[in-house]
Write an enzyme that holds these catalytic residues in place. Structure first.
Site, PDB file in Angstrom:
ATOM      1  N   ASN A   1      -8.171   4.851  -2.196  1.00 18.17           N
ATOM      2  CA  ASN A   1      -7.781   3.370  -1.647  1.00 18.17           C
ATOM      3  C   ASN A   1      -6.954   2.742  -2.763  1.00 18.17           C
ATOM      4  OD1 ASN A   1      -6.630   1.340   0.169  1.00 18.17           O
ATOM      5  ND2 ASN A   1      -8.760   0.844   0.805  1.00 18.17           N
TER       6      ASN A   1
ATOM      7  N   HIS B   1      -1.810   1.067   7.115  1.00 19.79           N
ATOM      8  CA  HIS B   1      -2.195   0.985   5.698  1.00 19.79           C
ATOM      9  C   HIS B   1      -2.078   2.564   5.087  1.00 19.79           C
ATOM     10  CE1 HIS B   1      -4.191  -0.070   2.206  1.00 19.79           C
ATOM     11  NE2 HIS B   1      -5.537   0.695   2.418  1.00 19.79           N
TER      12      HIS B   1
ATOM     13  N   CYS C   1       0.854  -1.260   0.171  1.00 18.74           N
ATOM     14  CA  CYS C   1       0.099  -0.024   0.169  1.00 18.74           C
ATOM     15  C   CYS C   1       0.728   1.249   0.024  1.00 18.74           C
ATOM     16  CB  CYS C   1      -0.877  -0.163   1.231  1.00 18.74           C
ATOM     17  SG  CYS C   1       0.040  -0.105   2.730  1.00 18.74           S
TER      18      CYS C   1
END
Length: 339
Positions: free
Chosen positions: A303, A282, A147
């Site tokens: 995201n 994250h 990520c």
């Protein structure tokens, strides 16, 4: 006596009938859920190694659907949905999606903050960098814990567009394969600041098409055709949503959040409010802010879990909350590249 016996038999008969009806209903519900699970498997291409694994995953799926439906029946500003993570327990989800993702910085070297003197009262009430063409389409990191690379690349894609007028989809895989001599360790996790450092030292990044994403660690490929570069990076002052607003009003900004909660796992839409952790695990990107129809202020975030998660891959989280660390810790370690 005869009447009493008749009444007893009638009551017992009713109880047996009710039990049979309930059992039939449970079987019917289970059959409907099994059919739903089959459709879900087909949608996401899920294949299990044997019947025992399928049976276990079905029970997890059923429990998650029950949680989602129970949550959605409550009074919340946001709602959940059955997505690609529906056959994972929350512990499995945390291990797969967040535990190997963002690695919080132990020591952040102070940097400048070019937006320090921006008048916050003069900022626009709403910002959405998608409308300015500074955000590439939603990408999907798959089961690789990178990520950090997707967050850094998305922030870089934004500043490159703002400085050159060109929106270029850049290569996360180049970071995954080549940025492995410091904190960043490909699918095992990393942090955005270190990604920015690598990009500067590397002279930029190549395109997504030239170095495609593989969702796995691989050997670094020699590429000499970097198409975009950055000059530096800066950290937004920590635990300061006002400072973060100043930065996001000017460019997309990398942020880290605690993404391990079940409400994050199954987020489908609306403005995420309420309690959530601050164990940063994250990396995502703040690409705007605004106010919902009920007056709730929110951050708009991109995201990297594909378009079936969230609002077609995007997320809104409550802005300006009482906790200075921000919703799920998003104000704790923001940073952005400079061009």
């Amino acid at each position: 006596m005869a009447m009493a016996k008749a009444l007893l038999f009638a009551i017992l008969g009713c109880l047996c009938l009710c039990s049979a009806v309930l059992a039939a209903r449970e079987l019917s519900d289970d059959a409907a859920m099994a059919a739903r699970h089959e459709r879900w498997m087909a949608q996401y291409g899920r294949v299990y190694r044997d019947d025992a694994e399928k049976a276990r995953r079905f029970e997890v799926f059923k429990a998650n659907v029950a949680f989602i439906e129970s949550f959605n029946a409550g009074n919340h500003n946001f709602w959940l949905g059955v997505n690609q993570f529906a056959d994972l327990t929350n512990d499995e989800f945390r291990w797969m999606k967040t535990n190997k993702g963002f690695i919080p910085s132990t020591t952040r070297v102070p940097t400048g903050f070019r937006y320090e003197n921006v008048n916050i009262d003069a900022l626009p009430a709403t910002v959405d960098w998608r409308t300015k063409g500074a955000v590439t389409p939603i990408k999907d990191q798959g089961q690789c814990g990178c990520c950090w690379a997707f967050s850094a690349v998305a922030a870089m894609e934004g500043i490159v567009k703002l400085s050159t007028g060109k929106l270029i989809s850049l290569s996360e895989q180049e970071l995954v394969d080549c940025d492995v001599h410091g904190e960043d360790q490909g699918c095992e996790g990393g942090l955005m600041d270190d990604a920015f450092k690598f990009i500067i030292k590397n002279g930029g990044l190549t395109t997504e098409s030239n170095y495609p994403y593989a969702a796995a660690d691989d050997k670094c490929k020699s590429v000499s055709n970097s198409v975009a570069s950055i000059k530096g990076y800066e950290d937004v002052p920590a635990n300061n949503e006002a400072a973060l607003m100043k930065a996001v009003a000017n460019q997309p900004v990398s942020v880290a959040v605690d993404g391990g909660d079940m409400t994050f796992q199954f987020y489908k839409g609306g403005v995420m409010t309420g309690s959530c952790g601050t164990d940063l695990d994250h990396g995502i990107v703040a690409i705007g802010y605004g106010k919902a129809s009920d007056g709730t202020k929110y951050w708009l975030l991109k995201n990297s879990w594909g378009t079936t998660w969230g609002e077609n891959g995007f997320l809104r989280m409550e802005k300006d909350i009482s906790d200075k660390r921000g919703m799920c810790g998003l104000a704790m370690e923001p940073s952005y590249p400079t061009a």
